[in-house]
Structures are given as structure tokens and as C-alpha cells.
Design an enzyme around this catalytic site. Sequence first.
Site, PDB file in Angstrom:
ATOM      1  N   HIS A  43      -2.017  -3.036  -6.709  1.00 38.30           N
ATOM      2  CA  HIS A  43      -2.567  -2.613  -5.422  1.00 38.30           C
ATOM      3  C   HIS A  43      -4.082  -2.802  -5.418  1.00 38.30           C
ATOM      4  O   HIS A  43      -4.818  -2.037  -6.034  1.00 38.30           O
ATOM      5  CB  HIS A  43      -2.193  -1.144  -5.158  1.00 38.30           C
ATOM      6  CG  HIS A  43      -2.627  -0.656  -3.815  1.00 38.30           C
ATOM      7  ND1 HIS A  43      -3.139   0.596  -3.603  1.00 38.30           N
ATOM      8  CD2 HIS A  43      -2.651  -1.278  -2.608  1.00 38.30           C
ATOM      9  CE1 HIS A  43      -3.431   0.734  -2.323  1.00 38.30           C
ATOM     10  NE2 HIS A  43      -3.162  -0.387  -1.698  1.00 38.30           N
ATOM     11  N   SER A  67       0.837  -1.209   0.000  1.00 41.69           N
ATOM     12  CA  SER A  67       0.000   0.000   0.000  1.00 41.69           C
ATOM     13  C   SER A  67       0.863   1.247   0.000  1.00 41.69           C
ATOM     14  O   SER A  67       0.489   2.262  -0.574  1.00 41.69           O
ATOM     15  CB  SER A  67      -0.854   0.082   1.264  1.00 41.69           C
ATOM     16  OG  SER A  67      -1.493  -1.102   1.525  1.00 41.69           O
ATOM     17  N   GLU A 127      -4.806  -0.727  -8.721  1.00 38.52           N
ATOM     18  CA  GLU A 127      -3.814   0.203  -9.259  1.00 38.52           C
ATOM     19  C   GLU A 127      -2.636  -0.636  -9.774  1.00 38.52           C
ATOM     20  O   GLU A 127      -2.031  -1.393  -9.011  1.00 38.52           O
ATOM     21  CB  GLU A 127      -3.357   1.171  -8.163  1.00 38.52           C
ATOM     22  CG  GLU A 127      -4.457   2.155  -7.754  1.00 38.52           C
ATOM     23  CD  GLU A 127      -4.121   2.992  -6.533  1.00 38.52           C
ATOM     24  OE1 GLU A 127      -4.673   4.082  -6.393  1.00 38.52           O
ATOM     25  OE2 GLU A 127      -3.304   2.546  -5.687  1.00 38.52           O
ATOM     26  N   ASN A 155      -4.752   6.565  -2.253  1.00 35.94           N
ATOM     27  CA  ASN A 155      -4.308   6.958  -0.911  1.00 35.94           C
ATOM     28  C   ASN A 155      -3.671   8.345  -0.916  1.00 35.94           C
ATOM     29  O   ASN A 155      -3.801   9.096   0.060  1.00 35.94           O
ATOM     30  CB  ASN A 155      -3.352   5.917  -0.324  1.00 35.94           C
ATOM     31  CG  ASN A 155      -4.105   4.671   0.095  1.00 35.94           C
ATOM     32  OD1 ASN A 155      -5.325   4.702   0.275  1.00 35.94           O
ATOM     33  ND2 ASN A 155      -3.406   3.560   0.250  1.00 35.94           N
TER      34      ASN A 155
HETATM   35  N1  LIG Z   1      -5.585  -4.744   4.672  1.00 33.60           N
HETATM   36  C1  LIG Z   1      -5.760  -3.784   3.778  1.00 33.60           C
HETATM   37  O1  LIG Z   1      -6.720  -3.005   3.822  1.00 33.60           O
HETATM   38  C2  LIG Z   1      -4.796  -3.653   2.623  1.00 33.60           C
HETATM   39  C3  LIG Z   1      -5.230  -3.027   1.438  1.00 33.60           C
HETATM   40  C4  LIG Z   1      -4.339  -2.943   0.344  1.00 33.60           C
HETATM   41  C5  LIG Z   1      -3.058  -3.450   0.471  1.00 33.60           C
HETATM   42  N2  LIG Z   1      -2.656  -4.034   1.651  1.00 33.60           N
HETATM   43  C6  LIG Z   1      -1.291  -4.582   1.706  1.00 33.60           C
HETATM   44  O2  LIG Z   1      -1.356  -5.997   1.574  1.00 33.60           O
HETATM   45  C7  LIG Z   1      -0.263  -6.591   2.260  1.00 33.60           C
HETATM   46  C8  LIG Z   1      -0.811  -7.635   3.238  1.00 33.60           C
HETATM   47  O3  LIG Z   1      -1.686  -7.011   4.143  1.00 33.60           O
HETATM   48  P1  LIG Z   1      -2.848  -7.825   4.899  1.00 33.60           P
HETATM   49  O4  LIG Z   1      -3.780  -6.816   5.418  1.00 33.60           O
HETATM   50  O5  LIG Z   1      -3.328  -8.930   4.050  1.00 33.60           O
HETATM   51  O6  LIG Z   1      -2.012  -8.432   6.130  1.00 33.60           O
HETATM   52  P2  LIG Z   1      -2.313  -9.750   7.012  1.00 33.60           P
HETATM   53  O7  LIG Z   1      -1.694  -9.475   8.336  1.00 33.60           O
HETATM   54  O8  LIG Z   1      -3.749 -10.140   6.950  1.00 33.60           O
HETATM   55  O9  LIG Z   1      -1.466 -10.878   6.254  1.00 33.60           O
HETATM   56  C9  LIG Z   1      -0.048 -10.852   6.296  1.00 33.60           C
HETATM   57  C10 LIG Z   1       0.516 -12.061   5.585  1.00 33.60           C
HETATM   58  O10 LIG Z   1       1.944 -12.005   5.713  1.00 33.60           O
HETATM   59  C11 LIG Z   1       2.402 -13.310   6.029  1.00 33.60           C
HETATM   60  N3  LIG Z   1       3.662 -13.223   6.744  1.00 33.60           N
HETATM   61  C12 LIG Z   1       3.878 -12.732   7.998  1.00 33.60           C
HETATM   62  N4  LIG Z   1       5.171 -12.867   8.321  1.00 33.60           N
HETATM   63  C13 LIG Z   1       5.796 -13.425   7.252  1.00 33.60           C
HETATM   64  C14 LIG Z   1       7.130 -13.812   6.976  1.00 33.60           C
HETATM   65  N5  LIG Z   1       8.112 -13.626   7.858  1.00 33.60           N
HETATM   66  N6  LIG Z   1       7.399 -14.363   5.760  1.00 33.60           N
HETATM   67  C15 LIG Z   1       6.432 -14.537   4.848  1.00 33.60           C
HETATM   68  N7  LIG Z   1       5.141 -14.210   5.058  1.00 33.60           N
HETATM   69  C16 LIG Z   1       4.835 -13.657   6.252  1.00 33.60           C
HETATM   70  C17 LIG Z   1       1.306 -13.881   6.890  1.00 33.60           C
HETATM   71  O11 LIG Z   1       1.407 -15.283   6.977  1.00 33.60           O
HETATM   72  C18 LIG Z   1       0.062 -13.412   6.150  1.00 33.60           C
HETATM   73  O12 LIG Z   1      -0.238 -14.267   5.075  1.00 33.60           O
HETATM   74  C19 LIG Z   1       0.505  -5.448   2.928  1.00 33.60           C
HETATM   75  O13 LIG Z   1       1.565  -5.073   2.099  1.00 33.60           O
HETATM   76  C20 LIG Z   1      -0.547  -4.344   3.005  1.00 33.60           C
HETATM   77  O14 LIG Z   1       0.020  -3.060   3.030  1.00 33.60           O
HETATM   78  C21 LIG Z   1      -3.499  -4.164   2.715  1.00 33.60           C
END
Ligand SMILES: NC(=O)c1ccc[n+]([C@@H]2O[C@H](COP(=O)([O-])OP(=O)(O)OC[C@H]3O[C@@H](n4cnc5c(N)ncnc54)[C@H](O)[C@@H]3O)[C@@H](O)[C@H]2O)c1
Length: 279
Positions: A137, A116, A149, A187
Site C-alpha cells: 500500500h 487502500s 505498508e 488509514n
Molecule cells: N489515489 C490515492 O490516493 C490512492 C492511494 C493509495 C492507494 N490507492 C489505490 O490504488 C488503486 C488505484 O487507484 P488510483 O487512484 O490510481 O485510480 P485511477 O482511477 O487513477 O486509476 C485506475 C486504473 O484502473 C484501470 N482500470 C479501470 N478499469 C479497468 C478494468 N476494467 N480493467 C483493468 N484496469 C482497469 C485504469 O485504466 C487505471 O489505470 C485503488 O485500489 C486505490 O484504492 C489510491
Amino acid sequence: MRVGVVGLGTMGAGIAQISLTGGHETIGREVSDELAARGRETIERYLGRNVEKGRMSSAERDAALARLTLATDLSGLAECDLVIEAVLEELELKREVFAELDRICRADAILATNTSALSVTSIAEATAYPERVIGMHFFNPAPVLPLVEIVRTAKSSDVAVDTAYEWAERAGKQPVRCNDTPGFIVNRILIPLLNDCVRALAETGVEPQEMDRAMTNGAGWPMGPCALIDLIGIDIHVHASEALHAKLGEERIAPPKRLLEMQSEGRLGRKTGRGFYEY
Ligand SMILES: NC(=O)c1ccc[n+]([C@@H]2O[C@H](COP(=O)([O-])OP(=O)(O)OC[C@H]3O[C@@H](n4cnc5c(N)ncnc54)[C@H](O)[C@@H]3O)[C@@H](O)[C@H]2O)c1
């Protein structure tokens, strides 16, 4: 296309679901069998809801789930044409994942990050072939919100950008191409705008309900800014504001005092039952 999704958390599970319903063989990679099984359960649950609501048949759900395989090792993604990374928002972790994917995957595979707020360019620099690295994204919940995006760095190839764009479009999304800049499109605009709305509460002497009525009825917003911040989560929004503020330095991007106070009081929005509103 064979698609890999790294991380089956909130975003990864949603992205894998989009890929599966788009008809692609999809490999979901998690760090443990337990988390991988949990990721599959999340996907099953959401697909099940779609069947209940008549959006898909149970045969379509079963066919989508049959296209999913799980892996705990990144080497399981070696034969993928497109890999979308959705691990924690930590630059060093993402760089490690990309360096390994770069070694493992075929030279023509496209590697995408769902970051993000991190620089896609910094992630791509961890690879030997940065031309195949782009941002994809998605917005939360990924299967519901149409926008993706498609983020291009100075080194991304046209083939990588166009392939990701077409993939998203065929999966029923509304992709938009943009440069790798802080906050990308939505954003970059939305974070300072929401913070303006919060500051304007005190300046104009209105309550959150009135602010939301003003913006829905006067600006045509589908949801008022206070209700939207409650939905996003005050902590998530504050964190995103701080990250963008650190990069762009504009004062209006910094989180307003009122949000910092709500955060320290644990009033985080819908998820804690209290934010601007009570739930
Ligand atoms: N949640 C949102 O609203 C949103 C929206 C757009 C983009 N994002 C982006 O998406 C990405 C994931 O966010 P999320 O909300 O799904 O997070 P989440 O916490 O739900 O998931 C995180 C993931 O990372 C994995 N992980 C953790 N430690 C790890 C490691 N050491 N090695 C490999 N994998 C590992 C976990 O197993 C899990 O699958 C981030 O970059 C976030 O910025 C999030």
C-alpha cells in the site's frame, strides 16, 4: 528484478516510476494503447520535473525511461518476478486480475495489490497460490511519500513479505509490515482522527484556521487536519470513512455531517478550489 504494474493511473504511474528509478525493467499494463501512452507521459513528466529540480540527471531519466515497456494484455507480465496491481478499487475487478495473473505468471512470482480499503485476503482467495499474494500500500503521490505498508494475510509466505519489503527499501522507501486488517495502519488511525477534528470544530467553537493552528502548534502535525482533508479531497475522505465504518462499525469513523454537506455542495477541497479553505 522484472516488475509488472497493472494500471498506470494516479497510483500505478507513480509506482512504475519508483520501479524504473530503482533500476528495474518495468512493464506497465493498461487497458488500451491510448491509456498506456498517457501513463508513459505522466511518468516522463514527473521524471522531467526531477531533472529540472536537479534531483536526477537527464541521462538517469533517459535510462529510467528506457527500462519501461508497455502492454495492453496481462500476458505481457508472464516473466515478471513481482507484479503490483493498481486498478480501480473494486473487489470483483481485482479478483479477476489476480485470477488471471495467477494463471499467467511463474509460480515463484509475487503478486501485490495496492488496495487502500479492500481485504487482501479476499483478493488472494481468487488465486490458486494465495501464499504469494500480499498488499503493497503506497501513499499518494507514490514517488514522494516514503511509506509503503507491506500487508500480510494469514496465508502470505515469509518469502513474499520479505521480498516486497526489501524491494521497497532498496527503492528508497520506508516499508512497514502489518496484518491484513481494515485500513491497515495509517488509514485505521488517520480516518477516525480527522473525523474527530471535524466534529471538534463545532464542539469547541473554532474555525478551520484555528483548528489547524492548534494541531500544528500543539501536536506538532506538519499540516493541520482541515488543510489535510482539503488536500485528500472531501469526496475521497468521505468514501474512505464510509468503507472503514462499514467494516469496523465505530461511530467516530463515520463521516461527520459537515463533510457530507460540503460534499453535496461540491466543496471538495483543493481540486474544486473550495473546501475548508478557498484556493
Ligand atoms: N489515489 C490515492 O490516493 C490512492 C492511494 C493509495 C492507494 N490507492 C489505490 O490504488 C488503486 C488505484 O487507484 P488510483 O487512484 O490510481 O485510480 P485511477 O482511477 O487513477 O486509476 C485506475 C486504473 O484502473 C484501470 N482500470 C479501470 N478499469 C479497468 C478494468 N476494467 N480493467 C483493468 N484496469 C482497469 C485504469 O485504466 C487505471 O489505470 C485503488 O485500489 C486505490 O484504492 C489510491
